[in-house]
Design a protein around this motif. Sequence first.
Motif, PDB file in Angstrom:
ATOM      1  N   ASP A  28       0.917  -1.205  -0.038  1.00 38.03           N
ATOM      2  CA  ASP A  28      -0.029  -0.075  -0.038  1.00 38.03           C
ATOM      3  C   ASP A  28       0.876   1.032  -0.056  1.00 38.03           C
ATOM      4  N   SER A  29       1.813   1.075   0.783  1.00 31.73           N
ATOM      5  CA  SER A  29       2.968   2.431   0.929  1.00 31.73           C
ATOM      6  C   SER A  29       3.349   2.891  -0.401  1.00 31.73           C
ATOM      7  N   GLU A  32       1.056   3.984  -2.869  1.00 32.64           N
ATOM      8  CA  GLU A  32       0.760   5.421  -2.525  1.00 32.64           C
ATOM      9  C   GLU A  32       1.809   6.332  -2.905  1.00 32.64           C
ATOM     10  N   VAL A  33       3.020   6.171  -2.693  1.00 29.77           N
ATOM     11  CA  VAL A  33       4.138   6.939  -3.204  1.00 29.77           C
ATOM     12  C   VAL A  33       4.065   7.048  -4.787  1.00 29.77           C
ATOM     13  N   LYS A  35       1.414   6.900  -6.857  1.00 30.25           N
ATOM     14  CA  LYS A  35       0.290   7.599  -6.914  1.00 30.25           C
ATOM     15  C   LYS A  35       0.520   9.326  -6.460  1.00 30.25           C
ATOM     16  N   ARG A  36       0.993   9.428  -5.689  1.00 33.02           N
ATOM     17  CA  ARG A  36       1.292  10.851  -5.221  1.00 33.02           C
ATOM     18  C   ARG A  36       2.326  11.414  -6.203  1.00 33.02           C
ATOM     19  N   THR A  37       3.454  10.681  -6.730  1.00 35.51           N
ATOM     20  CA  THR A  37       4.328  11.448  -7.688  1.00 35.51           C
ATOM     21  C   THR A  37       3.833  11.466  -9.084  1.00 35.51           C
ATOM     22  N   GLU A  39       0.419  11.868  -9.545  1.00 32.95           N
ATOM     23  CA  GLU A  39      -0.381  13.070  -9.434  1.00 32.95           C
ATOM     24  C   GLU A  39       0.329  14.671  -9.531  1.00 32.95           C
ATOM     25  N   SER A  40       1.505  14.806  -8.959  1.00 31.92           N
ATOM     26  CA  SER A  40       2.410  15.912  -9.190  1.00 31.92           C
ATOM     27  C   SER A  40       2.872  16.144 -10.353  1.00 31.92           C
ATOM     28  N   GLU A  42       5.392  14.343 -11.916  1.00 29.22           N
ATOM     29  CA  GLU A  42       6.473  13.744 -12.071  1.00 29.22           C
ATOM     30  C   GLU A  42       6.342  12.343 -12.698  1.00 29.22           C
TER      31      GLU A  42
END
Length: 95
Positions: A28-29, A32-33, A35-37, A39-40, A42
Amino acid sequence: MALTKADLIKSICDSTDLTKRKSISTVDSFFEVIKRTLESGEDVMISGFGKFCVKNKKERKGRNPQTGDDMMMDARRTVTFKWSNAMRDRINGKG
């Protein structure tokens, strides 16, 4: 057959001494990393595997397949994947 998230978790449990709960948390972690990257805006490059790239698509003309009417499709961002040379060679039996 597709590799599912549950398959990944089971594989991590079987190949390491992590508990199922820790394996779930790890997977999951990791996702999540990523997805966040993305989304930004990058890219995510995993050495020896490939690169997830965020691409910007411009607004374009399209057609409603149900009615045949012309329409404008909104600008959007998509994610593409480009595999590494090592992965390409491995898939093609050269590695």
